[in-house]
Write an enzyme that holds these catalytic residues in place. Structure first.
Site, short mmCIF file in Angstrom:
data_model
loop_
_atom_site.label_atom_id
_atom_site.label_comp_id
_atom_site.label_asym_id
_atom_site.label_seq_id
_atom_site.Cartn_x
_atom_site.Cartn_y
_atom_site.Cartn_z
N GLY A 1 2.93 -12.51 2.07
CA GLY A 1 4.33 -12.76 2.36
C GLY A 1 5.25 -11.59 2.10
N HIS B 1 3.56 5.53 5.75
CA HIS B 1 2.72 4.54 5.11
C HIS B 1 3.41 3.19 5.27
CE1 HIS B 1 -0.74 3.26 2.86
NE2 HIS B 1 -1.12 4.52 2.71
N GLY C 1 2.97 -1.28 3.69
CA GLY C 1 2.27 -2.12 2.76
C GLY C 1 2.24 -3.58 3.15
N SER D 1 0.79 -1.23 0.00
CA SER D 1 0.00 0.00 0.00
C SER D 1 0.82 1.28 0.00
CB SER D 1 -0.96 0.00 1.18
OG SER D 1 -2.05 -0.86 0.91
#
Length: 513
Positions: free
Chosen positions: A353, A347, A349, A106
């Site tokens: 995995g 941020h 993400g 992300s």
């Protein structure tokens, strides 16, 4: 959504960990680490000592959490430190280095936001314009919302509709257009602009606006607007673009040991604006330099005005929590308070995995990024990006105080009960999850399970356990399996009547039943 790692993060709302914004077991085999690039200066400076401590922390986390490979990059005190640790793949081990590519999940959203800001800067888009200025037929379940929601609300996660829509509309150039056309099924949870709730669907809409304004595909637009001018040669959207590079395979953790997971390769194109970028730590450090700078590329080309760079981390929308406590979201950046009144710009993400973290402290000229190739990376990222250690060691700041409290039964009673949410998975079907909270020992304890039969007692059906130790009204520290706080945070949201209406975990809203 499958969530793993600390906090209320261990049950299946879908079959894979996906598109979260963030930030155990037996010892691993000995894993070699690569040399830092560049090596720290030989004199024993304070920063050199901090880099050594960082090495030790990462290597210990790899052993404890089942992580084969990590790449880290730090900008601090005028120094750049980039290093790879361990291997890309336990079955076919190759050392991780500065150019090894991982999925950054992300953090891709910030590339979508930065590309949008280039369009805002040149006058072809406007943050406070309604979405329908660019997508005249845009609609969600609530007709009024389709007409009034703005571009800014897409980017600061306050659009208010159900945000976890992960449908796969194929590999064609029309994938985003088809996704956006399907959004009429998404129910409105909160009024636009009023409540922060992490919203993957909103970023797809933003990606579609970029397509319409530029007259190209989303991926080509971001390539032209950002990746090429920033010289991010190892940052790409599609797996066929990384052939020949050193690729960090995905791993799950089984009995404390990493096992290869082929999930790295699967990503629906319709969700590309939310999380599909593949990148190296060297490229991520270059991206961090850009966002700490004045908007110019490495060759001096101006990509953004200084005002636009600063605008991305200003004017936060509604606050709350997304593993850390947030002042709110700027333009795709999580804006996080600190005890020293310095804004932390963050941020991270999540994909199968692949776990990564990224933050900046512009006021201290500090940035850090870490990429991992294991589900176990979630715990390491909490150690580095949610807890205070890295911020204090490199930037001299820390989190707002959060001392866990032991509350009485009467104080906890308003929070007890059942909370539920839904998600649209790749096939287009809805999956549900419920959380049941009860007060015990001065804290809130819960069980998370699927919502197939809400009449059952989830404690008798193997649901995932979670909990909260409150540190202020409506805000709590997540509890680990042993009942102790793990460093991440969640909160409750009140309705207009002042009563608890939602539980917010990992940025998602669970409606009180």
């Amino acid at each position: 959504m499958t969530r793993s790692g600390p906090g209320p993060a261990a049950t299946a709302v879908s079959r894979r960990s996906v598109l979260g914004g963030a930030v155990g077991g037996a010892a691993l085999l000995a894993l070699p680490s690569c040399s830092p690039t560049p090596s720290p200066a030989p004199e024993a400076t304070a920063k050199d000592s901090a880099f050594g401590e960082l090495d030790a922390k990462i290597e210990a986390g790899m052993q404890s959490y089942g992580i084969p490979g990590v790449a880290v990059g730090v900008l601090a005190g005028g120094q750049e430190y980039i290093k790879g640790y361990g291997v890309t793949n336990v079955d076919h081990p190759v050392p991780v280095d500065a150019d090894t590519v991982f999925r950054i999940g992300s953090t891709t959203k910030t590339f979508t936001g930065t590309a949008m800001m280039r369009l805002v800067d040149d006058g072809t888009a406007e943050l406070d314009a309604p979405v329908r200025r660019y997508l005249p037929d845009f609609a969600v379940a609530d007709p009024a919302v389709g007409a009034e929601v703005t571009v800014r609300q897409l980017l600061n996660h306050t659009a208010g509709w159900l945000g976890d829509d992960l449908q796969d509309f194929g590999r064609g150039d029309d994938a985003l257009a088809r996704y956006v056309a399907s959004m009429t099924r998404l129910p409105q949870l909160t009024p636009p602009g009023s409540v922060f709730a992490y919203n993957n669907a909103g970023l797809v809409v933003a990606g579609r606006i970029i397509e319409v304004v530029t007259g190209s595909t989303y991926e080509a637009a971001v390539q032209n607007l950002l990746l090429d001018p920033l010289e991010l040669s190892r940052t790409r959207f599609f797996s066929d673009q990384i052939i020949g590079l050193n690729i960090a395979a995905s791993h799950t953790v089984v009995d404390g040991k990493p096992v290869v997971d082929t999930g790295f390769w699967e990503f629906p194109r319709s969700c590309n604006p939310t999380g599909s970028l593949i990148s190296s730590v060297r490229d991520q450090v270059r991206y961090a330099r850009f966002h700490l700078g004045d908007g110019t590329a490495p060759d001096g080309l101006r990509l953004l005005s200084r005002q636009a760079v600063e605008a991305m981390r200003s004017d936060p929308g509604a606050g709350g929590t997304l593993q850390v406590e947030l002042t709110g979201m700027g333009v795709t950046w999580m804006l996080r308070p600190s005890a020293e009144n310095e804004t932390i710009v963050q941020h991270g993400g999540t994909w199968s995995g692949q776990r990564s973290g990224f933050f900046l402290v512009p006021g201290r000229d500090f940035a850090m990024t870490a990429l991992t190739n294991s589900e176990g990376g979630a715990q390491l990222l909490t150690d580095l990006f949610a807890d205070d250690w890295a911020l204090r060691r490199f930037a001299g700041i820390g989190n707002l105080p959060a001392t866990p409290q032991v509350l009485g039964a009467g104080e906890l009673a308003p929070y007890e009960g059942r909370y539920a949410t839904q998600q649209v998975v790749e096939t287009g079907s809805l999956e549900s999850v419920v959380i049941d909270f009860v007060a015990r020992d001065g804290r809130l304890h819960g069980t998370m399970s699927d919502g197939a039969d809400p009449s059952t007692n989830p404690d008798e059906n193997g649901g995932a356990q979670l909990g909260l130790a409150f540190y202020k009204a409506d805000y709590g520290l997540d509890l680990g399996p042993d009942g102790t706080p793990v460093g991440t945070r969640s909160d409750f949201v009140r309705g207009d009547d002042g009563k608890i209406a939602w539980f917010r975990s990992h940025g998602r809203l669970y409606r009180r039943q």
